[in-house]
Design an enzyme around this catalytic site. Sequence first.
Site, mmCIF file in Angstrom:
data_model
loop_
_atom_site.group_PDB
_atom_site.id
_atom_site.type_symbol
_atom_site.label_atom_id
_atom_site.label_comp_id
_atom_site.label_asym_id
_atom_site.label_seq_id
_atom_site.Cartn_x
_atom_site.Cartn_y
_atom_site.Cartn_z
ATOM 1 N N ASN A 227 -14.414 17.232 -23.777
ATOM 2 C CA ASN A 227 -13.059 17.318 -24.331
ATOM 3 C C ASN A 227 -12.219 16.089 -23.964
ATOM 4 O OD1 ASN A 227 -13.044 19.709 -25.805
ATOM 5 N ND2 ASN A 227 -12.600 20.976 -24.023
ATOM 6 N N HIS A 232 -10.801 17.410 -28.498
ATOM 7 C CA HIS A 232 -11.068 18.843 -28.634
ATOM 8 C C HIS A 232 -11.885 19.172 -29.876
ATOM 9 C CE1 HIS A 232 -8.712 20.258 -25.226
ATOM 10 N NE2 HIS A 232 -7.798 19.336 -25.532
ATOM 11 N N ASP A 236 -14.998 21.590 -29.798
ATOM 12 C CA ASP A 236 -15.176 22.752 -30.671
ATOM 13 C C ASP A 236 -16.529 22.708 -31.375
ATOM 14 O OD1 ASP A 236 -12.709 23.633 -29.935
ATOM 15 O OD2 ASP A 236 -11.691 23.084 -31.804
ATOM 16 N N GLU A 262 -15.616 27.807 -22.241
ATOM 17 C CA GLU A 262 -17.024 27.428 -22.400
ATOM 18 C C GLU A 262 -17.935 28.436 -21.729
ATOM 19 O OE1 GLU A 262 -15.607 25.070 -18.728
ATOM 20 O OE2 GLU A 262 -14.758 25.939 -20.546
#
Length: 347
Positions: A227, A232, A236, A262
């Site tokens: 990240n 992000h 994702d 996660e």
Amino acid sequence: MERGSWLFPDGVDRERMLDMDRHLRPVRRAVFGVLGIALVACGPRLGWWTLLPLALAVIIFRIADARMDRAKRPEIALFASWATSQVIMASSVALSGGPHVPTMAWFAIPLMTLGARFSERGIAVGVALSIALLLAVAFGVDAGAVISQPTLVIAPIALMIAVAMFQTVLMRSDVKHRAEAVIDPLTGMLNRTALGRRAEELAQQSQITSEPVGLIAGDIDHFKQINDSHGHAAGDAVLKEVAYELRRTLRAFDLFYRTGGEEFLVLLPGADLAHATELAEALRVAVAHAPLGGHSVTMSFGVGASAPDEAFDFDVVFGAADAALYEAKHSGRNRVCPSPSVTAIAA
């Protein structure tokens, strides 16, 4: 590993079916009672033997219920039981008078449960089977009467189709609202709400079956770095592909949840610590096998399981698996650590 079936291509529909079937079981028993009372009342005219097919249907569903939670493809077993009950009903109607008895309308009763458990595919197949059985009974018993008075079959067929149409609308609404409540929108996995419900059910079930329940807690290694370094959107993408890889490695009856950013969790009804550890290793290898979301990804897993002949306590087993996951993280990551005895931890 089992991945799906023609009825349910993914585990979300399967989870809905299992949940709805548990709610329908007491109602189904009550319906069998109502039908039994009706057959007793009609015994002098239809014959007392008509109670025998009903008793046979009760036995078939009891056998299916006992095996449902351990079946690799429970939807097949449930649909087979449903179809068998329709065949039994068709035989009963045929032997009691076919198109000349009011019980022809009873073909519509099982259709009420199709939409509660199955998708459009299951509803369509169930309706087609029911209409075929009805026509076979009607023409097989007295084709001349049906030809001279088609309303004998038109009316019950129209009733069956109407019931199925309403059931389809209700099913779609239930699926939509259920998905919004228990499905993680990013990965499509079940969420904490669904986990809480299933944990309670497994606790009750384990008291009856005396079987262990395994639990796997997994965490993506160094996810924060993905990240921070790539954004992000990249994170994702990794989460989606990791979820897909884990899901396709699991068996159809294993229940998979996303419990945090996660963090993932798997419930394994009937699995002891050794079997749960073996499956966790298969999950670890599946994730590490190829780049996911354009990145090299590994996962660490902690494994716990309740002891046979003891009730499943989610908090105790999860605590053991979570401690084992902590050990896996601090032992170098990309590994599986089974917990010590849950009984010892609880003590």
